[in-house]
Design an enzyme around this catalytic site. Structure first.
Site, mmCIF file in Angstrom:
data_model
loop_
_atom_site.group_PDB
_atom_site.id
_atom_site.type_symbol
_atom_site.label_atom_id
_atom_site.label_comp_id
_atom_site.label_asym_id
_atom_site.label_seq_id
_atom_site.Cartn_x
_atom_site.Cartn_y
_atom_site.Cartn_z
ATOM 1 C CG ASP A 199 83.893 -80.212 2.337
ATOM 2 O OD1 ASP A 199 84.889 -79.697 2.889
ATOM 3 O OD2 ASP A 199 83.433 -79.793 1.261
ATOM 4 C CG HIS A 274 87.667 -79.029 1.210
ATOM 5 N ND1 HIS A 274 87.114 -78.054 2.012
ATOM 6 C CD2 HIS A 274 87.978 -78.422 0.037
ATOM 7 C CE1 HIS A 274 87.092 -76.898 1.360
ATOM 8 N NE2 HIS A 274 87.616 -77.093 0.153
ATOM 9 C CD GLU A 341 87.727 -73.612 -1.733
ATOM 10 O OE1 GLU A 341 87.218 -72.517 -2.004
ATOM 11 O OE2 GLU A 341 87.236 -74.388 -0.877
#
Length: 776
Positions: A199, A274, A341
């Site tokens: 991440d 990410h 995201e």
């Protein structure tokens, strides 16, 4: 963990040991979690002795492996290994046999005074049957007689996917902590460990071809002890000292350890977003190609590159190389590729990405994301694997063979199931275990939200919209996610996981009609003893009184509840702190005016929890009145039910708790005041949470009617706050007018047509959140 919590755990140990000393095994209840499909209790018990034999056919490797696993566990408890033999009595017999009445993970278990017979269609079923046996025994080394009550069990899981995700990127946890979590999963018949290995804040897996991923991207400047979203970016000259990674040898050992316990490990390599950790080590992967520092917390410095460049073939070659090494370590059919995201702004400004869009005939950056995911899927399919990703992989078109993990509520999962794609339900409410489970006063810090044990236990993985349809079959199961922004220690990790993991274990194993909260909570008490004996940290439960508004015949009432068994609730209505001498709750309380209600849980004469529950009620003309919608609000944001807009409770900054959410449609709400009244002012509570795609309405209008048929407009309110405002805000959009007689009030709040330009969800449906409509 606070000292008082440890004192409570010691008390649990004392009470349980005191009871067990007075009871025989025949009298003690069988406290198996998850609850078996069928269990019939008999009289007597089987005693494990040093000469008790484990009986199986060693020609079958699955039987041999299961037998070795059982013997190891028994040796941990009693200190001696059982012989393997062919004795007909005083033996534990293991059998692999087909059973048309059971699925592949089912088992039958027969315990008689002279023999135990465990049969299953697969090694998985044998392991689960063994866990049921082991739950009847002590959990640590003991010299006591090992007795198992006589019983007959037929058992199998409801869902084939029963998982927990642990995020090790934000905070790193040592291999032994991971093995201990796997032991917990196996003990309660979970079968998937989703390992979030990469991440933005850190890369945690050794990749030989790209050593900087562990030499550099696995380490960051230490900001321990500072709340995640308050951590400042690394400064020039600061040394990266916090982090870690798993070597390939460690991963192989953990994968083998999990397989022995029938746990599949699904690795997650995040893409295309990410990716800060990877880009910090290899800048050519980003759209700018510029060097950047690894982030230290939730605040991203301006200009930081969070995506792989989708227009650069080098990004795909890098990920293919990484995945090749990942596949060598993990045999799982599913490989998690993230997909959530994605900030598409860098792609909008990148000439390579724009050239890719043009070359591939793509509509926009959303379809570019879909191209990215599909290209990776094709590569993994060629290696015999399938992708699984967060529900954003639906954006721009879903990859053909993808499994969708639905985390933003259940909408994504419902959409994917209707497209006949496999789905794993993992909605933030109630399956984000980084949210508070009690308190929050006196609790370890959490990321936010409130997902107590009872709420987890009440979860139904198949959404109502899919029930009794062909699409229900595409729901594979459910998973809880434990993100670690706020979790720095192993102890804190365990505390957030336990006992909610055990509640989810029963949700995904047992049929809905077989689940009973009181029964589960009673069985759970016995397991607290074992958890404490093994040194695990856990929450005893939520003692905060739940306050639920009720609308009855236009009157506002309040119901109170507590998760604690054998407890009472005491309350006050004048804002004073309640005591054991305060009124005792017996039924719904009528709210007559502006009121501050406080309530406490009392058990065995003592107040439980660290503070009273508090709720302020605002009395106005519409309090308790019925609300009807032209367009229904989202099932994911139901608050306290259909009349939450008139329940007298103002919405707080906590997304979802008291708010009704609308996406893609306006809120058109009609309130029936039940009789003609003089009305002079309407105000509507609204919220803007930029990062959660929630925006103020573009405007609000109000209409009045005396008959419910003919409505006349009386005023409007235009939004004055930019949709680009990133600060979280709550406002009352207030409309005042000359006094009018009305029985019906229609309020229309216009949703923003789409997320604004520059927003991560640019062009996607925006959310409108509305709470109390106050009528004066």
């Amino acid at each position: 963990m606070k000292q008082t919590a440890w004192l409570r755990i010691l008390l649990i140990l004392f009470l349980n040991n005191a009871v067990s000393a007075q009871e025989s095994v025949t009298d003690k209840p069988v406290n198996i979690i998850p609850k078996p499909l069928e269990l019939v209790r008999g009289k007597g018990q089987f005693t494990i002795l040093p000469n008790t034999q484990i009986r199986y056919n060693p020609a079958y490797s699955d039987l041999a492996e299961a037998g070795i696993f059982l013997n190891k566990r028994i040796m941990e408890i009693c200190g001696y290994s059982l012989p393997v033999g062919i004795a007909a009595s005083n033996s534990i017999e293991l059998l692999l046999e087909d059973n048309q009445a059971l699925n592949k993970e089912g088992y039958t278990l027969s315990v008689q005074p002279d023999k135990i017979r465990l049969a299953a269609p697969s090694k998985a079923g044998l392991i689960y049957g063994m866990q049921s046996l082991l739950q009847c025994l002590p959990v640590i080394r003991t010299n006591a007689r090992l007795e198992i009550p006589v019983m007959e069990i037929r058992d199998q899981p409801r869902f084939g996917y029963r998982g927990i995700m642990i995020d090790v990127s934000r905070h790193f946890f040592a291999p032994q902590a991971v093995r201990d979590i796997i032991d917990l999963l196996s003990a309660y018949k979970m079968n998937v460990f989703h390992w979030h290995l990469t991440d933005d804040p850190g890369w945690r897996i050794q990749i030989d071809k790209y050593p900087a991923l562990t030499n550099m991207a696995a380490w960051r400047v230490d900001r321990s002890g500072i709340p995640w979203n308050e951590r400042k970016a690394a400064q020039t000259g600061e040394k990266a000292t916090y982090g870690g990674y798993y070597t390939k040898e460690q991963i192989r050992e953990i994968v083998a350890y999990a397989a022995e316990r029938n746990i599949t490990i699904i690795p997650e390599i995040e893409m295309p977003g990410h990716s800060v950790a990877a880009v910090s080590a290899y800048p050519f992967l980003s759209c700018t190609g510029q060097q950047q520092a690894l982030i230290t917390g939730g605040q991203y410095p301006t200009g930081i590159q969070t995506n792989y460049c989708a227009g650069n073939d080098s990004s795909f070659l890098f990920l293919q190389d990484v995945l090749d090494e990942v596949l060598e370590l993990f045999p799982s059919r599913l490989i998690h590729i993230g997909g959530d995201e994605v900030d598409k702004r860098p792609w909008q400004q990148c000439s390579k990405c724009q050239a890719r869009i043009k070359k591939e005939g793509l509509k926009d950056e959303h379809e570019l994301q879909s191209y990215f995911i599909k290209r990776i899927e094709k590569y993994l399919n060629a290696k015999g694997r399938q992708i699984i990703g967060w529900d954003e992989i639906l954006e721009g078109g879903l990859a053909p063979g993808a499994t969708v993990m639905s985390w933003r509520g259940e909408a994504g999962g419902i959409e994917a199931a209707k497209m006949k794609h496999p789905v794993v339900m993992t909605p933030g409410s109630p399956l984000y275990f980084d949210h508070y489970q009690a308190g929050p006063a006196g609790e370890p810090i959490a990321f936010g939200g409130f997902n107590p044990l009872k709420k987890v236990y009440a979860y139904e993985p198949i959404p109502q919209e899919l029930q009794n349809t062909e699409f229900a079959a595409y729901v594979m199961g459910a998973q809880a996610n434990l993100w670690t922004e706020s979790i720095e220690s192993r102890e804190h990790l365990e505390y957030m996981l336990l006992p909610r993991m055990m509640a989810l274990a029963e949700v995904v194993w047992s049929k809905p009609e077989a689940r009973n909260w009181v029964d589960f909570r009673t069985r759970l008490e016995a397991h607290f003893t074992g958890l404490a004996q093994k040194g695990f940290r856990f929450s005893e439960g939520n003692f905060t009184v739940g306050i639920k508004p009720l609308i009855t015949d236009g009157q506002l009432k309040v119901a109170l509840e507590t998760e604690a068994l054998d407890a009472t609730i005491h309350y006050t209505l004048d804002g004073s702190y309640p005591t054991t001498g305060s009124p005792f709750y017996t039924g719904p309380i009528t709210i007559h005016g502006n009121t501050t209600l406080k309530a406490i849980t009392v058990k065995n004469g003592r107040v439980k929890g660290n503070e009273s529950a508090v709720q302020q009620f605002v009395k106005h003309l519409a309090t308790g009145k019925t609300v009807s919608y032209q367009f229904p609000n989202s099932n994911s944001y139901m608050a306290d039910g259909p009349n939450s807009l008139t329940d007298g409770i103002r919405g707080t900054g906590q997304v979802g708790k008291y708010w009704h959410g609308f996406s893609g449609k306006d809120m058109v709400a009609t309130i029936d005041l039940q009789r003609l009244q003089t009305v002079r002012e309407i105000s509507v509570g609204v919220m803007q949470h930029y990062k959660d795609w929630i925006f103020f309405p573009t405007g609000v209008s109000v209409e009045l009617s005396t008959d419910g048929k003919t409505f006349k407009p009386v005023g409007t309110y235009s939004n004055r706050i930019s949709a680009d405002e990133t600060k979280s805000m709550q406002e009352d959009f207030r409309i005042a007018f000359s006094p009018r007689q009305a029985r019906y009030i229609r309020v229309t709040a216009k949703v923003l047509p789409a997320c604004p330009k520059g927003h991560p969800g640019e062009g996607q449906a925006a959310w409108l959140f509305v709470d109390e409509i106050l009528v004066k």
